[in-house]
Design a protein around this motif. Structure first.
Motif, mmCIF file in Angstrom:
data_model
loop_
_atom_site.group_PDB
_atom_site.id
_atom_site.type_symbol
_atom_site.label_atom_id
_atom_site.label_comp_id
_atom_site.label_asym_id
_atom_site.label_seq_id
_atom_site.Cartn_x
_atom_site.Cartn_y
_atom_site.Cartn_z
ATOM 1 N N VAL A 204 11.712 5.650 5.675
ATOM 2 C CA VAL A 204 10.989 6.766 5.046
ATOM 3 C C VAL A 204 11.924 7.530 4.103
ATOM 4 O O VAL A 204 11.537 7.905 2.984
ATOM 5 C CB VAL A 204 10.423 7.710 6.128
ATOM 6 N N TYR A 205 13.164 7.724 4.562
ATOM 7 C CA TYR A 205 14.139 8.416 3.707
ATOM 8 C C TYR A 205 14.350 7.648 2.406
ATOM 9 O O TYR A 205 14.482 8.231 1.333
ATOM 10 C CB TYR A 205 15.484 8.569 4.426
ATOM 11 N N ALA A 206 14.387 6.316 2.510
ATOM 12 C CA ALA A 206 14.587 5.495 1.311
ATOM 13 C C ALA A 206 13.439 5.704 0.335
ATOM 14 O O ALA A 206 13.641 5.855 -0.869
ATOM 15 C CB ALA A 206 14.683 4.018 1.699
ATOM 16 N N LYS A 207 12.235 5.739 0.886
ATOM 17 C CA LYS A 207 11.069 5.961 0.023
ATOM 18 C C LYS A 207 11.194 7.307 -0.685
ATOM 19 O O LYS A 207 10.961 7.417 -1.888
ATOM 20 C CB LYS A 207 9.809 5.915 0.880
ATOM 21 N N TYR A 236 7.871 -1.255 11.858
ATOM 22 C CA TYR A 236 7.842 0.189 11.566
ATOM 23 C C TYR A 236 8.169 0.404 10.099
ATOM 24 O O TYR A 236 8.678 -0.496 9.463
ATOM 25 C CB TYR A 236 8.812 0.934 12.503
ATOM 26 N N PRO A 237 7.905 1.541 9.475
ATOM 27 C CA PRO A 237 7.398 2.769 10.116
ATOM 28 C C PRO A 237 5.867 2.830 10.237
ATOM 29 O O PRO A 237 5.356 3.612 11.014
ATOM 30 C CB PRO A 237 7.883 3.859 9.139
ATOM 31 N N ARG A 238 5.150 1.995 9.478
ATOM 32 C CA ARG A 238 3.695 2.183 9.472
ATOM 33 C C ARG A 238 2.954 1.224 10.384
ATOM 34 O O ARG A 238 1.799 1.465 10.710
ATOM 35 C CB ARG A 238 3.161 2.016 8.032
ATOM 36 N N GLY A 239 3.581 0.097 10.742
ATOM 37 C CA GLY A 239 2.879 -0.925 11.520
ATOM 38 C C GLY A 239 1.817 -1.634 10.703
ATOM 39 O O GLY A 239 0.783 -2.058 11.241
ATOM 40 N N ILE A 240 2.088 -1.793 9.392
ATOM 41 C CA ILE A 240 1.123 -2.521 8.547
ATOM 42 C C ILE A 240 1.194 -4.012 8.874
ATOM 43 O O ILE A 240 2.212 -4.486 9.388
ATOM 44 C CB ILE A 240 1.402 -2.297 7.040
ATOM 45 N N ASP A 241 0.111 -4.739 8.560
ATOM 46 C CA ASP A 241 0.130 -6.171 8.882
ATOM 47 C C ASP A 241 0.379 -7.008 7.627
ATOM 48 O O ASP A 241 0.638 -6.481 6.548
ATOM 49 C CB ASP A 241 -1.147 -6.590 9.602
#
Ligand SMILES: [Fe+2]
Length: 394
Positions: A204-207, A236-241
């Motif tokens: 998230v920090y990178a984003k 992680y961080p979102r658990g997208i597929d």
């Protein structure tokens, strides 16, 4: 001298690619640490002697010296590129840590240079990714992921501008770690759940660090944000597929995992290349993309011809070759039965999913150097066994 073969499987050595140049005394010391002897300096050109007295003729290999100057120049240039890219990424990591503006211009020039070097000679520059220094882990890891991603992208047919984009994505993927408190980032012990959650936040920090910048490839933001996601949605961080994970992220994820697994850290000794490749292979479909993983394993090399392969049923064979696209399914000449006694020699092609005497499909268990299990591969080649890429052993 150009080293073409070690006295052990390449995958058990710290040398990433099969074939590299010894340029100076340090290189020789590095090899001496690992090997008692090596084969050097040949480019093979096979020719068949017409011999009317023998049914098939006798195969010989004519040796021709490689252009050493050209090789030496390429390795020196590769090393220069590696060092200057490392310098740039160190600047960027320091700026991120101090909250200063990121100067992308020089990093982009360095990555362009990386692409040129990988295209010119992937072996030379990727060899450098194996020479790791524990104290410079984050910077070297960033450069290694950049180079491995470019090499893999090139193997997968990406265009030059895409290679630059994936190189920048690899270089910047962990920049968010600079916002993680050093006591967590460098903690030698296992992280507790709270610390792990903070560590996971580096994505998230990178984003936050990279998003909205006009001077960086926008896909790099996605890669840095998503490189710990998994195809099965358990990352992680979102658990997208898998439907939301880009090709570039899939490439960088594998380069990242491989380099991290094979690196020594203060809290663990790095695993061997083969172990890391096996883990990648085991996690195809859940964590890693199938095609990207296969290409990666093919690039590094899991079943080097001329070595022994033990099957899960105990039988042993000599790896002969792998057809293009089937690097994980080599052709093998079986020589020992399940009790390690000689058995009638028979060639099987694992790409054809053969079964053993008990009707069970063959599964691979481990790769060993010639001499293991009392099997001397040289004895077989003397008798005429042809192994892909091998000189006749006289
Ligand atoms: Fe990461």
């Amino acid at each position: 001298m150009y080293v073409v073969e070690l006295d052990r499987p390449w995958i058990d050595s710290p040398f990433l690619f099969q074939g590299f140049l010894l340029e100076n005394a340090d290189d020789i010391i590095a090899v001496q640490d690992i090997c008692k002897w090596v084969y050097v300096d040949v480019v093979e050109e096979e020719w068949v002697e017409a011999d009317v007295n023998k049914p098939t003729g006798v195969r010989h290999t004519q040796k021709r010296y490689v252009d050493k100057n050209q090789m030496a120049t390429q390795l020196t240039a590769a090393n220069r590129t590696y060092q200057s890219t490392k310098k740039q990424v160190k600047h960027l990591l320091a700026s991120a840590q101090l909250g200063q503006a990121l100067n992308m211009a020089d990093a982009k020039v360095a990555v362009k240079d990386c692409v040129d070097r990988v295209v010119a000679n992937p072996n030379a520059i990727l060899w450098l990714t194996r020479l790791k220094h524990q104290d410079e882990y984050t910077a070297e890891h960033s450069v290694n992921v950049c180079l491995l991603s470019i090499a893999l992208g090139q193997r997968m047919g990406l265009a030059a501008y895409e290679l630059e984009n994936i190189g920048i994505s690899g270089l910047m993927h962990d920049i968010g770690k600079m916002k993680v408190p050093p006591e967590i980032l460098n903690k030698p012990d296992r992280l507790d759940p709270e610390e792990f959650a903070e560590m996971a936040r580096h994505t998230v920090y990178a984003k936050q660090l990279l998003m909205g910048r006009s001077d960086i490839y926008p896909g790099a933001v996605d890669v840095a944000y998503s490189h710990h996601e998994r195809l099965d949605g358990k990352g992680y961080p979102r658990g997208i597929d898998s439907s939301k994970i880009s090709l570039f992220t899939r490439i960088v994820t594998i380069a990242d995992a491989y380099d991290a697994m094979t690196s020594d850290r203060c809290y663990k000794v790095g695993m061997s290349s083969m172990e890391a490749l096996q883990i990648i292979n085991r996690n195809i479909g859940t964590q890693f993309d199938k095609e990207v993983a296969r290409q990666f394993i093919g690039m590094i090399g899991m079943y080097p011809p001329g070595y022994l392969l033990e099957m899960s049923n105990g039988e042993v064979g000599i790896i002969l070759s792998a057809d293009k696209g089937y690097q994980l399914k080599p052709r093998v000449m079986m020589v020992l039965d399940r009790d390690k006694n000689p058995q009638p020699e028979a060639i099987i092609n694992l790409a054809m999913n053969p079964t053993d005497g008990a009707g069970q499909p063959y599964k691979t268990k481990g790769v060993y150097r010639s001499g293991h299990f009392g099997v001397d591969v040289g004895e077989y080649t003397k008798k005429g066994l042809r192994i892909q890429g091998f000189d006749e052993m006289e």
